[in-house]
Design an enzyme around this catalytic site. Structure first.
Site, PDB file in Angstrom:
ATOM      1  N   MET A   1       3.792   5.797   3.826  1.00  0.00           N
ATOM      2  CA  MET A   1       3.253   4.493   4.209  1.00  0.00           C
ATOM      3  C   MET A   1       2.828   4.490   5.668  1.00  0.00           C
ATOM      4  SD  MET A   1       5.454   1.589   2.264  1.00  0.00           S
ATOM      5  CE  MET A   1       5.083   1.143   0.580  1.00  0.00           C
TER       6      MET A   1
ATOM      7  N   ASP B   1       7.190   0.398   9.240  1.00  0.00           N
ATOM      8  CA  ASP B   1       6.147   1.211   9.894  1.00  0.00           C
ATOM      9  C   ASP B   1       6.416   1.475  11.367  1.00  0.00           C
ATOM     10  OD1 ASP B   1       4.829   1.108   7.543  1.00  0.00           O
ATOM     11  OD2 ASP B   1       3.411  -0.441   8.134  1.00  0.00           O
TER      12      ASP B   1
END
Length: 787
Positions: free
Chosen positions: A215, A173
């Protein structure tokens, strides 16, 4: 042995080789897996062994640490062989409830002490690293408790009284504040872009709208960068929820795009997307909205765990290797008084950051989002996040016409094609139009400019160029001095006041020739800018040229396959020739990414003695379980020691021990779709170059015309350390070797130490520069970090 307090200036070889003697260090991976973790495990293990320490691998993350037994195994050099190209983590990772309790940590401390381990390298996300820090602060208390329970003696507690911790951030991330890039982020972007490229082709066939969910529960980095790299029509990220009434705006914009002839819409949504009131925005809600309001054929694709999978990109392999090596140095230099640190990259330098400062700021972002302070959340994410966000908004959608300026800018590609050129042309054209300029593009480089192959372009003429490899404008190596008169005629005829040249060494040399002809022709007293774009990375004035990341990835994928074929046929050495002219960047970085045994480059002269040493090194290697070798050779590294020569030498010296094969990678390295890095790097350089040119045009506009003849009116734009800088072409002359088409000083040569250490050569690390400790505060985050 807490730390040997070695000066970071010059680490004496003998001292360093014994610096780790008596030390035991362990490495574990925890939390969600990320591509590149294996490269980090490999680098930590090998660097640990290199400095004379014992190294242990802890399997299944913190769970293995708590359970002990077979989960903690001592490693040797070969334990981590042939894993650099694998995704995920070979030592496993697990979410562990037990470690969050004191009883769990007590067991973990006992297991470490049993093996004499007092140095721990944790590769994971912010949760895993915070856990490690708690463990470290409790260490003394945990040992006392173990003494109290009679599990260990006082002596043992005294010997192992202090635990050192260093963290590497592994998280796709990129949600950890203070670090430019976390391990796995670049690879996850590769997966996302592969999917978007594939979806784009089917969406165009059927005129569909696609909603892609990526994501990022709390961090919109992946969504933002992939939207920037794909030119998505609309984007949802948790840090910046859309204004109320966004449904109308979005549908209006999608409708506009279709009415202008676009056959598809791409909407990218982070899984944690929310509206202004904190209510989740789901991909299905967006899909239903488009179907209901616009009647477009709309599909949802949720990428899910695809993003965590697959082979790590070249960037992630090199990043992890650098960070792993630095982590061991940080453990060697740690004392009971130094705070637990994370190792990170800043530009292309390793740095150490206090773990808890980073965690603190990372928590502040979440708090700002929870309290709906969205502007602040974006700033806390750091300057490059904010930059990405602003550039996305600037380029995604044409703004209403501004006042026309009086300026015209022409854009051309020069030299050999490089991936990312089209992205730079696209963003330059669009920003120029935003600024009100007339934007021209030129076909076939300076030759096309001399023949008047030039046309005006609009916003939509460059739609869909982002993901295209090569050069849509066409490129030639012709230099201006062969056709100067005609070039000047074209510039006069079209009244061009700015020239943006995107290309390799010829682009730089060409602009230099135009500048040097200013004395003869007033028409050349205009603003000129060079965006370095070449797979060779040999243009002065920048650390990275556009296209080199794509080329390294292409060479790396080929070498991965070659290595795999060598594993099948035992005892084989491959000699692989890479491109790059005289510049060894491509072969060095590819060498690190594929774990090559050697990489021969022009910048580091070698003799027959070095070749002999390399052959002996491979002969020794064949006696172990790893019976394959890979040697890279840059195409112009030596006049006489050609690829053919190396093949003959290795074949005859290795006779009866190993056989050889040659592979010349050739133009494979020039082709292919640009990597996410090159798409974004090209986009940003295009934006920055035009904004800089606009300012210069205004400054030099007098009496109805542009007249610019000072040195800084013709510059190379590049990334240096971590800032975008403009270097006048005239000043770069003195740092350029024109005969070999190279900058005289190149930062990446210090990567060669790592290449040799990881390939098990006995080398001196006196030139190794340790990372400095830097602090992470709101102020440091606001500094312009380039990309």
């Amino acid at each position: 042995m807490a730390g040997t307090g070695l000066g970071s200036e010059a680490l004496d070889l003998e001292k360093l080789r014994t610096a780790g003697a008596g030390l035991a260090l362990a490495v574990l991976t925890s939390g969600g897996d990320a591509q590149g973790m294996n490269a980090a495990v490999r680098a930590v293990t090998r660097m640990g062994l290199y400095v004379g320490a014992k190294v242990f691998l802890i399997y299944e993350g913190y769970e293995g640490l708590v359970e002990g037994g077979e989960n903690i195994k001592q490693a040797n050099w070969l334990s981590v062989s042939n894993i650099i190209q694998l995704g995920g983590t070979i030592i496993g990772s697990a979410r562990c409830k037990a470690f969050t309790t004191r009883e769990g940590r007590l067991k973990a401390a006992y297991n470490l002490v049993q093996h004499g381990i007092t140095n721990l390298c944790v590769i994971g996300g912010d949760g895993s690293l915070t856990g490690a820090n708690i463990f470290r602060t409790e260490w003394g208390g945990l040992l006392e408790e173990l003494v109290g329970e009679g599990k260990i003696t006082d002596e043992v507690a005294k010997t192992y009284c202090h635990l050192n911790i260093v963290g590497l951030v592994g998280s796709i991330d990129n949600d950890f504040c203070g670090t430019d890039m976390t391990i796995g982020t670049d690879s996850a972007l590769h997966r996302i872009m592969e999917v978007i490229d594939a979806i784009t082709t089917t969406a165009q066939s059927h005129q569909r709208t696609f909603v892609l969910e990526v994501m990022g529960r709390h961090c919109g980095y992946l969504a933002l960068v992939s939207a920037l790299a794909s030119g998505a029509d609309w984007l949802f990220i948790p840090e910046s929820p859309p204004e109320d009434g966004w449904e109308d705006f979005m549908c209006e914009r999608l409708g506009e795009a279709r009415s202008r002839g676009s056959r598809l819409n791409i909407i990218i949504i982070a899984e944690g997307a929310i509206d202004r009131n904190g209510k989740p925005i789901t991909s299905n809600y967006v899909k239903d909205l488009v179907v209901k309001r616009l009647g477009f054929d709309t599909r949802v694709t949720v990428l899910g765990h695809v993003q965590r999978g697959g082979t790590p990109s070249a960037f992630d392999r090199v990043l992890s290797s650098k960070m792993g090596m630095e982590a061991v140095m940080a453990l060697l230099e740690a004392t009971p008084d130094t705070p637990a640190c994370v190792v990170s990259l800043s530009g292309n330098q390793s740095v150490r950051l206090p773990l808890m400062e980073c965690v603190q700021v990372t928590k502040e972002v979440q708090k700002a989002m929870d309290e709906k302070r969205f502007e602040e959340a974006i700033q806390l994410r750091g300057r490059s996040f904010e930059n990405n966000w602003n550039i996305y908004k600037l380029l995604a959608h044409q703004k209403p016409k501004q006042e026309k300026s009086n300026f015209s800018i022409a854009i051309l590609n020069v030299g050999a094609p490089a991936a990312g050129m089209n992205a730079a042309v696209r963003s330059a054209v669009r920003v120029g139009i935003c600024q009100g300029h007339t934007m021209y593009v030129v076909n076939d480089g300076f030759e096309g400019l001399s023949k008047g192959q030039i046309r005006e372009v609009g916003w939509h003429d460059v739609a869909g160029w982002l993901g295209r490899g090569g050069s849509m404008l066409g490129t030639k190596r012709t230099l201006p001095k062969t056709c100067m008169e005609n070039i000047v005629d074209t510039i006069r005829k079209f009244n061009i006041q700015g020239l943006l040249v995107i290309g390799g060494f010829e682009a730089y040399e060409g602009v230099l020739q135009l500048v040097e002809a200013r004395g003869q022709y007033d028409e050349l007293c205009i603003i000129m800018s060079v965006i370095p774009a070449t797979i060779s990375n040999n243009v002065p004035g920048t650390d990275f040229s556009l296209g080199s990341d794509t080329a390294v990835n292409a060479a790396m994928e080929s070498c991965d396959r070659i290595k795999q074929s060598a594993s099948g046929t035992k005892r084989r050495v491959f000699i692989v020739e890479t491109m790059g002219g005289y510049c060894g960047y491509l072969s060095t970085v590819t060498g690190i990414a594929v774990g090559a045994d050697a990489a021969y480059v022009y910048e580091e002269p070698f003799t027959i003695h070095d070749l002999k040493a390399n052959v002996e090194h491979l002969t020794d290697k064949m006696k172990t379980d790893i019976q394959r070798g890979l040697v890279l050779r840059n195409e112009k590294c030596h006049e006489h020691y050609t690829t053919e020569f190396l093949y003959n030498l290795y074949s005859s010296e290795g006779k009866g021990i190993f056989d050889c094969r040659i592979n010349v990678l050739g133009h494979l390295q020039q082709g292919g779709a640009p990597t996410p890095f090159d798409r974004n790097y090209g986009t940003k350089l295009g934006v920055k170059a035009i904004l800089w040119m606009s300012d210069k045009l205004k400054d030099t506009y007098r009496k109805g015309r542009v007249f610019a003849n000072d040195a800084d009116s013709a510059c190379v734009i590049g990334l240096r350390r971590k800032t975008v800088s403009f270097s006048p072409v005239n000043e770069l002359k003195k740092v350029t070797d024109f005969e070999h088409r190279l900058p005289k000083e190149q930062w990446w040569l210090n990567l060669r130490l790592m290449l040799k250490m990881l390939a098990h050569y006995q080398i001196s690390l006196t030139e190794y520069v340790s990372g400095k400790m830097e602090h992470v505060t709101r102020r440091t985050l606001s500094i312009e970090k380039g990309f």
